[in-house]
Design a protein around this motif. Structure first.
Motif, short mmCIF file in Angstrom:
data_model
loop_
_atom_site.label_atom_id
_atom_site.label_comp_id
_atom_site.label_asym_id
_atom_site.label_seq_id
_atom_site.Cartn_x
_atom_site.Cartn_y
_atom_site.Cartn_z
N TRP A 25 0.85 -1.18 0.00
CA TRP A 25 0.00 0.00 0.00
C TRP A 25 0.89 1.23 0.00
N TYR A 26 0.45 2.26 -0.69
CA TYR A 26 1.22 3.50 -0.77
C TYR A 26 0.29 4.65 -1.08
N SER A 27 0.79 5.85 -0.94
CA SER A 27 0.13 7.05 -1.43
C SER A 27 1.22 7.96 -2.00
N PRO A 28 0.94 8.76 -3.02
CA PRO A 28 1.98 9.62 -3.60
C PRO A 28 2.63 10.55 -2.58
N ALA A 29 1.84 11.14 -1.70
CA ALA A 29 2.42 12.03 -0.69
C ALA A 29 3.34 11.26 0.25
N GLU A 30 2.96 10.04 0.61
CA GLU A 30 3.79 9.23 1.48
C GLU A 30 5.09 8.86 0.80
N VAL A 31 5.06 8.62 -0.50
CA VAL A 31 6.27 8.28 -1.24
C VAL A 31 7.25 9.44 -1.21
N VAL A 32 6.77 10.68 -1.39
CA VAL A 32 7.64 11.85 -1.36
C VAL A 32 8.28 12.02 0.01
N GLU A 33 7.49 11.90 1.06
CA GLU A 33 8.03 12.07 2.41
C GLU A 33 9.01 10.96 2.76
N ILE B 60 12.16 15.62 -7.81
CA ILE B 60 11.13 15.70 -6.77
C ILE B 60 11.73 16.18 -5.46
N LEU B 61 12.88 15.64 -5.08
CA LEU B 61 13.47 15.96 -3.78
C LEU B 61 13.88 17.42 -3.68
N ARG B 62 14.31 18.04 -4.78
CA ARG B 62 14.77 19.42 -4.71
C ARG B 62 13.69 20.43 -5.11
N ASN B 63 12.47 19.98 -5.26
CA ASN B 63 11.36 20.87 -5.62
C ASN B 63 10.84 21.55 -4.35
N SER B 64 10.96 22.88 -4.28
CA SER B 64 10.53 23.63 -3.10
C SER B 64 9.03 23.57 -2.90
N LEU B 65 8.28 23.17 -3.90
CA LEU B 65 6.83 23.06 -3.77
C LEU B 65 6.44 22.12 -2.65
N TYR B 66 7.22 21.05 -2.44
CA TYR B 66 6.86 20.06 -1.43
C TYR B 66 7.10 20.59 -0.01
N ALA B 67 7.86 21.68 0.13
CA ALA B 67 8.02 22.34 1.43
C ALA B 67 7.05 23.49 1.59
N GLY B 68 6.13 23.67 0.63
CA GLY B 68 5.11 24.70 0.73
C GLY B 68 5.48 26.02 0.10
N TRP B 69 6.61 26.10 -0.63
CA TRP B 69 7.05 27.36 -1.20
C TRP B 69 6.51 27.55 -2.62
N ARG B 70 6.18 28.77 -2.95
CA ARG B 70 5.79 29.14 -4.31
C ARG B 70 7.00 29.73 -5.02
N ILE B 71 7.37 29.15 -6.14
CA ILE B 71 8.54 29.57 -6.90
C ILE B 71 8.09 30.32 -8.14
N HIS B 72 8.73 31.48 -8.39
CA HIS B 72 8.45 32.25 -9.60
C HIS B 72 9.76 32.73 -10.19
N ILE C 11 4.23 18.78 2.12
CA ILE C 11 4.38 17.34 2.39
C ILE C 11 5.62 17.09 3.24
N VAL C 12 6.66 17.88 3.03
CA VAL C 12 7.94 17.72 3.74
C VAL C 12 8.14 18.95 4.61
N ASP C 13 8.51 18.75 5.90
CA ASP C 13 8.75 19.90 6.77
C ASP C 13 10.03 20.62 6.37
N GLU C 14 10.16 21.88 6.81
CA GLU C 14 11.24 22.73 6.36
C GLU C 14 12.62 22.18 6.73
N ALA C 15 12.75 21.64 7.95
CA ALA C 15 14.05 21.13 8.39
C ALA C 15 14.50 19.95 7.53
N LEU C 16 13.59 19.02 7.25
CA LEU C 16 13.94 17.87 6.42
C LEU C 16 14.26 18.30 5.00
N PHE C 17 13.54 19.27 4.46
CA PHE C 17 13.79 19.74 3.10
C PHE C 17 15.16 20.41 3.01
#
Length: 588
Positions: A226-234, A298-310, A323-329
């Motif tokens: 069993w898996y979920s996409p968000a769980e895979v990223v974390e 995926i790992l270096r995408n700031s989107l998963y830490a909640g950041w908006r990139i422009h 999905i990933v907390d700031e310290a882990l990111f």
């Protein structure tokens, strides 16, 4: 007519139109003008070809009315002709080559913007047409480029097209910047999220974390986990920050039959229609799997830490949950940027110090080789010669028994790590100094934008050269502050080894992890052998031949200097606390 047209045709309806036109075209008559028809559509993601189909029909009608004989038709569907184009126009390039060979007398387009929306391209095409006396037929009218009035009208028409596309580009950029400041997502929905749209208007409502459990099955349909996409990223972020390689994580995902992001995206779209022309003997392509590059993105995408990139910079937090907390990111980014992290391992590096230690004479790396005792000859008692490993450099300046050097280096490292004072290595500027550096960097970036605005003002008291010099100084200061506010990555195994558990942790590491740790913290230099000062008959390794340096001590000293310049203190860098690593559940 060009046969390449039929193969490039985007739809069966368009093929029917071309076939019908070919059937009704009369043979070429001497004296007729040979025409090239060019059709283009900027945006057609579904590749239906309706716009180019109408363009070809209208251009064909103009050719019939003007008495032209159509020599060839060129079509570029879903291709832009502006300065911001990202895809090449293959048909346009073929047409220019054919025009250069003198195979046509007139170029027929639905309007001038179909040929180009870029002034450079227009100048090149007009020069070619003027030299070869090729006319342009747009909007039902023939233009002669050797005539000044016709050339001026054409240039004015193209200029208006360029102005229109640049105005549209500016509006799109303004809209994107406004959406970024508001925190709204942009582009395709990222893996691990899904978007909610209004059923009535189709407007965006929210972007939610995709944590719905799914069942991964193998090729035979047997459940695996069993898996979920968000769980895979974390899970991938936690494992990589903990020291695992991208290869090992990707290998586990593929072994557990977890669908790749490409397959997850395909599930959101309706199934494509079957191709009736497909060859039944050709096997279909294998489904895409996880790759190291895809996981790295995926790992270096700031989107998963909640950041908006422009435009490559963070503009604030997005309207979605991270999905990933700031310290882990930050730990993941630090390890990805670590210059000492090896992304591949040579088959030659099968020994602890191979290509890590250096020669104190010629500064080249040392490698492990095999040697025979007594030059390979049997001993006096008849026992055969034995083989043993040695470390030597490429030029043969130094040589030492590998087992003895490995044991000595391991003993020195473990003894150093058992001393609690080695925590002074794991240092960086404290949070106050790091935050101060980050704030000063942001202030410098704001100042750069102010200088840019001043440069555009007609009433600016500063000359362009002075503004350029000031902006360059500010950018150098930004680079220095960014380097100070970003701590060096320290391997998790290094932190875990500090104290009385150093020997136990060292024994639990495999060869790759040991080599990675040694490369990060130690410099091993092998000096030339000497017998001066040693009693005759004394054997064993001469420890004075080995010169050891500590890399992290040097970096700690640099961190103290940087912190002192910013007014901060140096405190031990301890592992950040974070939630326990998620675990993918095996299917029952």
């Amino acid at each position: 007519m060009s046969t390449a047209l039929l193969e490039r045709s985007p739809s069966s309806t368009y093929r029917a139109v071309v076939a019908k036109l070919l059937q009704h075209q009369a043979p070429y008559q001497p004296g007729q003008k040979r025409a090239f028809i060019y059709a283009r559509c900027s945006h057609d993601p579904r590749n239906l070809g309706r716009s180019v189909e109408r363009q070809v029909e209208d251009c064909w009608r103009d050719c019939v009315n003007a008495g032209y004989w159509v020599a060839s038709i060129y079509v570029d569907n879903d291709r832009s002709a502006s300065f911001a184009a990202t895809k090449d126009r293959e048909a346009y390039a073929e047409m220019v080559v054919a025009m250069g060979r003198g195979l046509c007398d007139v170029l027929v387009c639905w309007e001038s913007s179909r040929a180009t929306r870029d002034m450079r391209t227009y100048c090149d095409l007009s020069d070619l047409s003027r030299d070869l006396d090729i006319g342009w037929h747009f909007n039902g009218q023939l233009f002669d480029l050797t005539n000044d009035d016709d050339e001026f009208r054409l240039m004015l028409d193209v200029t208006l097209s360029v102005k229109e596309v640049r105005r549209l580009s500016r509006r799109v950029r303004v809209g994107h910047a406004k959406a970024a400041r508001a925190g709204r997502p942009h582009g395709r929905c990222a893996y691990g999220y899904f978007r909610v749209y209004s059923q009535h208007s189709g407007d965006f409502i929210s972007q939610e974390v995709d944590d719905e459990p799914r069942l991964a099955v193998d090729a035979d349909g047997v459940p695996v986990c069993w898996y979920s996409p968000a769980e895979v990223v974390e899970y991938a972020s936690a494992r990589f920050a903990g020291g695992d390689s991208l290869y090992m994580i990707v290998k586990q995902f593929n072994e557990m039959c977890i669908p790749s992001p490409t397959l997850e995206l395909a599930r959101r779209k309706p199934l494509p229609a079957l191709d009736p022309d497909a060859d039944p003997d050709v096997e279909p392509k294998a489904p895409p799997v996880w790759t190291e590059q895809r996981l790295r993105d995926i790992l270096r995408n700031s989107l998963y830490a909640g950041w908006r990139i422009h435009r490559g910079a963070r503009v604030g937090k997005g309207l979605w949950l991270p999905i990933v907390d700031e310290a882990l990111f930050e730990a993941v980014l630090a390890r990805l940027a670590d210059p000492d992290r090896k992304t591949s391992h040579s088959n030659r590096a099968a020994h602890l110090l191979s290509f890590i230690g250096t020669c104190g004479v010629c500064s080249s790396v040392i490698d492990a080789n095999w040697k025979d005792s007594n030059n390979g000859k049997p001993k006096k008692d008849g026992t055969p010669a034995t083989r043993y490993r040695v470390y030597d450099c490429q030029k043969g300046c130094v040589s030492i028994k590998a087992d003895a050097l490995d044991a000595f280096v391991e003993a020195v490292l473990v003894a150093r790590l058992e001393d609690e004072t080695c925590l002074d290595w794991l240092t960086r500027a404290d949070d106050t100094a790091a935050i101060a550096a980050a704030e000063r960097a942001e202030a410098a970036r704001a100042k750069v934008e102010e200088w840019k605005a001043i440069a555009k003002s007609p009433d600016s008291p500063w000359s362009p050269g002075e503004i350029t010099a000031m902006v360059a100084d500010l950018r150098q200061e930004i680079e220095r502050l960014d380097a100070v506010s970003t701590p060096d990555y320290v391997p998790p195994q290094m932190r875990a080894m500090v104290g009385e558990r150093a020997a136990v942790v060292w024994e639990s590491l495999d060869l790759v992890q040991r080599r990675t740790l040694l490369r990060k913290v130690m410099r091993v230099e092998l000096l030339k052998a000497t017998t001066r000062g040693r009693p005759r008959g004394q054997y064993g390794m001469d420890v004075d031949r080995v010169r050891i340096g500590w890399v992290l001590e040097e970096k700690a000293a640099e961190a103290r200097v940087e912190a002192a310049e910013l007014g901060g203190d140096v405190v031990p860098m301890v592992p950040r606390q974070r939630a326990a690593e998620p675990a993918l559940a095996l299917a029952a």
